[in-house]
Write an enzyme that holds these catalytic residues in place. Structure first.
Site, short mmCIF file in Angstrom:
data_model
loop_
_atom_site.label_atom_id
_atom_site.label_comp_id
_atom_site.label_asym_id
_atom_site.label_seq_id
_atom_site.Cartn_x
_atom_site.Cartn_y
_atom_site.Cartn_z
N LYS A 166 -0.09 -63.80 57.91
CA LYS A 166 -0.83 -62.56 57.64
C LYS A 166 -0.03 -61.61 56.74
O LYS A 166 -0.60 -60.75 56.08
CB LYS A 166 -1.25 -61.90 58.94
CG LYS A 166 -2.34 -62.75 59.62
CD LYS A 166 -3.00 -62.10 60.78
CE LYS A 166 -4.15 -62.95 61.28
NZ LYS A 166 -3.72 -64.30 61.76
C1 LIG Z 1 -4.60 -65.49 61.74
C2 LIG Z 1 -3.94 -66.79 61.92
C3 LIG Z 1 -4.63 -68.01 61.73
C4 LIG Z 1 -6.09 -68.07 61.39
O1 LIG Z 1 -6.37 -67.67 60.07
P1 LIG Z 1 -7.84 -67.26 59.63
O2 LIG Z 1 -7.70 -66.76 58.25
O3 LIG Z 1 -8.27 -66.19 60.59
O4 LIG Z 1 -8.70 -68.46 59.73
C5 LIG Z 1 -3.93 -69.20 61.86
N1 LIG Z 1 -2.61 -69.21 62.20
C6 LIG Z 1 -1.93 -68.06 62.41
C7 LIG Z 1 -0.48 -68.15 62.80
C8 LIG Z 1 -2.55 -66.82 62.26
O5 LIG Z 1 -1.84 -65.69 62.48
#
Ligand SMILES: *Cc1c(COP(=O)(O)O)cnc(C)c1O
Length: 476
Positions: A112
């Site tokens: 993120k």
């Molecule tokens: C948010 C997140 C995801 C999922 O990603 P999306 O874009 O919501 O599909 C997968 N792995 C981790 C570690 C995340 O923080």
């Protein structure tokens, strides 16, 4: 470049306004009116650039109301030395046809950061262009990871304040410590008595409170949101798929023009959607493989065309994928139905009323051609972590392991040997307990989360990122 709503709202928005507003007034999501494309020569040129310059070039296609200088400042503040001491998204080769794209080299050790390091930069520039407002208040409810990434991203951002609400009983000790020890002059962290839904409802209530809105307005402030449906979080994710393709070329894993498969551990469908956008723009992607944990609503959808959230919800060891409503899917459906907002409105209405919808045959045929999907439960996830560590000497986190496992199933079922990239979304130490349980079953018993991190380090010989290792004993 203007943005419109997936649900047909009449007005169009600039990039700045789309980023500041977050969600369209009719509840739809912002999408560009049309997608810029990169031909093979343009792609080749982009491959000569470093990450910051590549990002700037991609952003300039989507944010034409930003000057080149503004974009330059945004990318440098987000992706240069301070936050990403090394290459932002290195590619690690696991085996002949398989590479891992590590998206967790930012300040909070999860993917993120790739978007939340730059969203505040976009917002700071956008609010300066705004005629009505001069300051933004971000409110975010979090179940753990987003909160820390948002705090780290918005820390000391100009003209932006951020407040994060977390449920006291809903986050791990590590996540809580990460949040409450965040430094910065424009942020606060609030513990909410209750669970994540309570925190989320509280934030929504503030957002929609007329008296609060009037008070803000008086001061020239506006509310905004940093959650993953904000268009400003999606564009930065397109960049690393272009970068990954370039890295595969450079490492000789593919030749110019060759297709690749992309596997993404999926929750809200943002990350995999960005991979699809990269394909739309001209990056040669063959299959997009959507990996889910036990909450496999997307697996069922991509295999049947029926989306049905009316099912049990599981709390898993890959918590960032514990989601039953994948909001960003709406953007894909809008494109695949040739921007038919009436169709999308109908499906979304049925989702909120009955918890389900079924797409038409035409859209389903397109989905099947583009996507494959699979899922993996907690047992399978742990087994995959152990196997990947012993066979490939590569330690992956729980989310990434879901993707590795689904990819192996896909390859066994199809025999497809296309060079493949797996999106790795978190550093294994971020989910240290589950990873330690996978590689050394039983060892974590009686340990606190900080000791588990140490244990994992000793057992695997891997390096723990300092921002996680240093948390023990840290106070607000
Ligand atoms: C948010 C997140 C995801 C999922 O990603 P999306 O874009 O919501 O599909 C997968 N792995 C981790 C570690 C995340 O923080």
């Amino acid at each position: 470049m203007l943005y419109k709503s997936t649900r047909g709202y009449s007005e169009k928005f600039s990039f700045s306004d789309a980023v500041l507003t977050g969600i369209a007034p009719d509840g739809g999501l912002f999408v560009p009116e049309e997608f810029p494309t990169l031909n093979e020569a343009a792609l080749e040129k982009l491959c000569e650039l470093d990450y910051c310059s590549l990002a700037r070039e991609i952003f300039s296609l989507f944010a034409d109301d930003f000057t080149k200088e503004e974009l330059d400042t945004c990318v440098k503040n987000a992706y240069a030395d301070g936050s990403f001491p090394e290459e932002p998204t290195p590619l690690s080769v696991l085996s002949n046809n398989l590479s891992v794209l590590e998206l967790w080299h930012g300040p909070t050790s999860a993917f993120k950061d790739m978007a939340l390091q730059i969203l505040p930069e976009f917002m700071s520039v956008a609010i300066k262009k705004s005629k009505k407002h001069n300051k933004i208040a971000i409110l975010t409810a979090t179940s753990g990871d987003t909160g820390k990434a948002a705090l780290a991203g918005f820390k000391d951002a100009e003209n932006v304040n951020i407040m994060v609400f977390y449920p006291v009983s809903g986050v791990s000790e590590m996540q809580k410590t990460q949040m409450i020890t965040q430094e910065g002059s424009n942020l606060s962290v609030v513990a909410v008595r209750g669970n994540f839904d309570d925190a989320q409802s509280g934030v929504k209530a503030i957002f929609t409170d007329k008296a609060v809105a009037a008070k803000l307005e008086e001061k020239g402030m506006m509310f905004s949101s940093a959650n993953s449906i904000n268009w400003g979080r999606l564009v930065p994710q397109i960049v690393y798929y272009v970068s990954a393709y370039c890295d595969m070329l450079e490492k000789g894993a593919i030749n110019a023009g060759d297709e690749i498969n992309v596997v993404v551990p999926t929750g809200n469908f943002g990350n995999i959607l960005a991979a699809y956008y990269a394909k739309e723009m001209g990056v040669p992607v063959k299959k997009l493989i959507c990996a889910s944990n036990a909450n496999n609503v997307l697996t069922d959808f991509l295999k049947t065309g029926n989306y049905n959230r009316v099912r049990d919800f599981y709390t898993t060891i890959s918590p960032s994928m514990d989601i039953l409503i994948s909001s960003n899917l709406e953007r894909l459906l809008f494109l695949l139905s040739d921007m038919d907002d009436a169709l999308v409105r109908g499906w979304m209405a049925s989702l909120s009323k009955d918890g389900a919808y079924k797409v038409n045959d035409e859209v389903f045929a397109k989905l099947t051609a583009l996507f494959d999907a699979g899922c993996c439960d907690d047992e399978g996830t742990k087994a995959c972590i152990a196997k990947t560590f012993s066979e490939n000497a590569y330690l992956c986190d729980t989310h990434t392991a879901v993707a590795v496992s689904v990819y192996e199933d896909y390859k066994n079922a199809t025999g497809d040997e296309t060079p493949t990239v797996i999106a790795s979304t978190a550093n294994p130490f971020k989910f240290g307990k589950a990873v330690l349980d996978a590689v050394r079953p039983g060892m974590s018993e009686g340990m606190d989360e900080f000791d588990m991190v140490l244990g994992l380090k000793v057992e695997t010989g891997e390096e723990c990122p300092p921002q996680l290792a240093d948390l023990k004993g840290k106070t607000p």
